[in-house]
Design an enzyme around this catalytic site. Sequence first.
Site, PDB file in Angstrom:
ATOM      1  N   CYS A 130       0.867  -1.147  -0.011  1.00 44.62           N
ATOM      2  CA  CYS A 130      -0.074  -0.007  -0.034  1.00 44.62           C
ATOM      3  C   CYS A 130       0.796   1.377  -0.116  1.00 44.62           C
ATOM      4  CB  CYS A 130      -1.018   0.019   1.342  1.00 44.62           C
ATOM      5  SG  CYS A 130      -0.132  -0.535   2.853  1.00 44.62           S
ATOM      6  N   HIS A 249      -2.622   6.238   4.952  1.00 45.13           N
ATOM      7  CA  HIS A 249      -1.174   6.366   5.230  1.00 45.13           C
ATOM      8  C   HIS A 249      -0.471   7.663   4.844  1.00 45.13           C
ATOM      9  CE1 HIS A 249      -1.223   2.084   6.267  1.00 45.13           C
ATOM     10  NE2 HIS A 249      -0.741   1.815   5.090  1.00 45.13           N
TER      11      HIS A 249
END
Length: 345
Positions: A130, A249
Amino acid sequence: MSQKFTTAIVGATGAVGQKIIEKLVERSFPFADLKLLASEKSAGKQIEVNGKNYTIEEATPEAFEGVDIAFFSAGGSISKALAKEASKRGAIVVDNTSAFRMDPDVPLVVPEVNKQALHEQQGIIANPNCSTIQMVVALEPIRKQYGLSKVIVSTYQAVSGAGAAAIHELTSQSERIAEKQPTSEILPVKSEEKHFPIAGNVIPQIDVFNEDGFTFEEHKMMNETKKIMSLPDLSIAATCVRVPVVTGHSESVYIEVEKENVTVADIKQLLASAEGVTLQDDPSEQLYPMPYFSEDEDAVFIGRIRKDPSSEYGFHMWIVADNLLKGAALNSIQIAEALIDEKIL
């Protein structure tokens, strides 16, 4: 997209599996039939998708008969056991785990960056880590225009990247933060001997350490970036940190370009029109990306682009994305859409 495809989702009850289902419907992916696969204990349960009830089946080799495309998001061991079985039966597998990412025979794909690699697939395509995905989406336009010689990245990764149990741990610890006696059983690594609280804390460890002092997560970012961008000699280093954020994130990224006289304005203009990118960069208005506002958003958000004061070729930037969407489910579906567009599927 007039043709329709029998589509399987392995790990349909998990967080990423649920996001894949949601995005398949939202993006009108042309599935003729949907096979929801999970563990034996989940078999028989029903999930409603777009007004229709689907019964979860146990993920077995035979379950992939007649499947055209299979999304895997049930963990590396399941992918290793079943991905090749699915491929043998004619399915193209898009795998969300690390099982095949560095296999030289398996393309590692972010469609905005290396869609052409899909033509090399032999039945399995790997979805990158990711954190890697959002970074290479930001860096690829710069590489194409100005070259790229160096990358140093520090990540600030949400707990959802460690699964539902980590989210629960953050929530429960946050409710008891004043007691200073949090129960910690998951982070940084469930299988490790020591565990630390995440509420009110940051943990500079994601995954286990290698002998060189870098974690497996850091090595994933470094090696995957080189593979996706076809830059085997790229100078790159990563530090990956878990922070008390549920979703989204964040990354602080330093890069060095190869061309001279590149300005911040040049890079902003380039990224403002880049595929999959939303530029949020106006310090005078306190406009910059934040994970709180990235949740449920498809874009990779970029801001705080600055010239490095000590390097003619150096720039800093801040990159944020929803790790469950562009970092996992959305990128997987974009791979499948690209397979259709390229007439591979």
